[in-house]
Design a protein around this motif. Structure first.
Motif, PDB file in Angstrom:
ATOM      1  N   ASP A  54       0.844  -1.187   0.000  1.00 39.15           N
ATOM      2  CA  ASP A  54       0.000   0.000   0.000  1.00 39.15           C
ATOM      3  C   ASP A  54       0.887   1.247   0.000  1.00 39.15           C
ATOM      4  O   ASP A  54       1.941   1.277   0.622  1.00 39.15           O
ATOM      5  N   THR A  55       0.444   2.233  -0.761  1.00 47.22           N
ATOM      6  CA  THR A  55       1.182   3.485  -0.922  1.00 47.22           C
ATOM      7  C   THR A  55       0.224   4.649  -0.676  1.00 47.22           C
ATOM      8  O   THR A  55      -0.954   4.451  -0.394  1.00 47.22           O
ATOM      9  N   GLY A  90     -15.593   0.335   3.532  1.00 49.17           N
ATOM     10  CA  GLY A  90     -14.723  -0.758   3.936  1.00 49.17           C
ATOM     11  C   GLY A  90     -13.282  -0.465   3.599  1.00 49.17           C
ATOM     12  O   GLY A  90     -12.865   0.689   3.507  1.00 49.17           O
ATOM     13  N   ASP A  91     -12.535  -1.503   3.364  1.00 52.19           N
ATOM     14  CA  ASP A  91     -11.107  -1.387   3.112  1.00 52.19           C
ATOM     15  C   ASP A  91     -10.840  -0.896   1.696  1.00 52.19           C
ATOM     16  O   ASP A  91     -11.713  -0.905   0.830  1.00 52.19           O
ATOM     17  N   VAL A  92      -9.623  -0.466   1.496  1.00 51.68           N
ATOM     18  CA  VAL A  92      -9.120  -0.115   0.173  1.00 51.68           C
ATOM     19  C   VAL A  92      -8.126  -1.206  -0.204  1.00 51.68           C
ATOM     20  O   VAL A  92      -7.228  -1.532   0.565  1.00 51.68           O
ATOM     21  N   TYR A  93      -8.322  -1.786  -1.383  1.00 51.62           N
ATOM     22  CA  TYR A  93      -7.437  -2.834  -1.877  1.00 51.62           C
ATOM     23  C   TYR A  93      -6.635  -2.296  -3.043  1.00 51.62           C
ATOM     24  O   TYR A  93      -7.121  -1.463  -3.810  1.00 51.62           O
ATOM     25  N   VAL A  94      -5.410  -2.766  -3.168  1.00 51.33           N
ATOM     26  CA  VAL A  94      -4.580  -2.431  -4.315  1.00 51.33           C
ATOM     27  C   VAL A  94      -4.410  -3.715  -5.117  1.00 51.33           C
ATOM     28  O   VAL A  94      -4.192  -4.789  -4.557  1.00 51.33           O
ATOM     29  N   VAL A  95      -4.556  -3.581  -6.438  1.00 51.87           N
ATOM     30  CA  VAL A  95      -4.336  -4.712  -7.345  1.00 51.87           C
ATOM     31  C   VAL A  95      -3.280  -4.271  -8.348  1.00 51.87           C
ATOM     32  O   VAL A  95      -3.387  -3.194  -8.949  1.00 51.87           O
ATOM     33  N   THR A  96      -2.243  -5.084  -8.494  1.00 53.43           N
ATOM     34  CA  THR A  96      -1.124  -4.787  -9.389  1.00 53.43           C
ATOM     35  C   THR A  96      -0.932  -5.985 -10.336  1.00 53.43           C
ATOM     36  O   THR A  96      -1.625  -6.994 -10.205  1.00 53.43           O
TER      37      THR A  96
END
Length: 164
Positions: A107-108, A130-136
């Motif tokens: 996470d950045t 809710g949460d924040v997700y990062v997809v790379t």
């Protein structure tokens, strides 16, 4: 002893992210908001959120909040004011943000800035953020959740080759 799950926590984030990817393909540069039923965590709707950083040289949290609020009202029922809390409907949905970007599966600031945008964005709805997700290209992780996986990951951008 396991602690009780917080209402913003996903039972199976990988399953939820795969379901979101089926509705809104996860491609680099996109931000997706998804609505889940609070009790079963089934995906009910998902939509792309215009990134405020695209149209201006800086991140404007008020603009981001406004964009999230507009999309939230499209995805979940509006608050009717008839609920356990005065002036509020019962919370029926959970809103999840998915930031799709290049880079490492960490996470950045790109993900953390969405938390500030959520501060009041869900207040007119029957949802909680809710949460924040990062997809790379390498996989995914949750910012608060910290669980991670290899799938789903960003879909490659396909280009159409010109006719010879």
């Amino acid at each position: 002893m396991t602690r009780p799950r917080q209402r913003w926590e996903l039972e199976d984030p990988e399953l939820v992210l795969r379901s979101i990817d089926d509705v809104c393909p996860l491609v680099s540069g996109s931000v997706v908001m998804a609505a889940l039923t609070l009790d079963s965590q089934e995906l009910t709707a998902a939509a792309y959120v215009p990134d405020p950083a695209e149209s201006q040289p800086f991140w404007d949290p008020h603009d981001a909040s406004s964009r999230l609020s507009e999309v939230a009202l499209q995805l979940v029922p509006e608050s009717t004011g008839a609920g356990a809390r005065p002036g509020r409907s019962p919370v029926t949905h959970l809103l999840v943000t998915v930031v799709c970007r290049e880079g490492r599966v960490i996470d950045t600031i790109a993900e953390h800035r969405w938390f500030g945008a959520w501060r009041y964005s869900d207040h007119l709805t029957s949802a909680v953020d809710g949460d924040v997700y990062v997809v790379t290209p390498h996989g995914w992780t949750g910012v608060m959740d910290h669980r991670a996986g290899h799938q789903p990951r960003l879909r490659p951008r396909l280009t159409v080759a010109p006719d010879p």
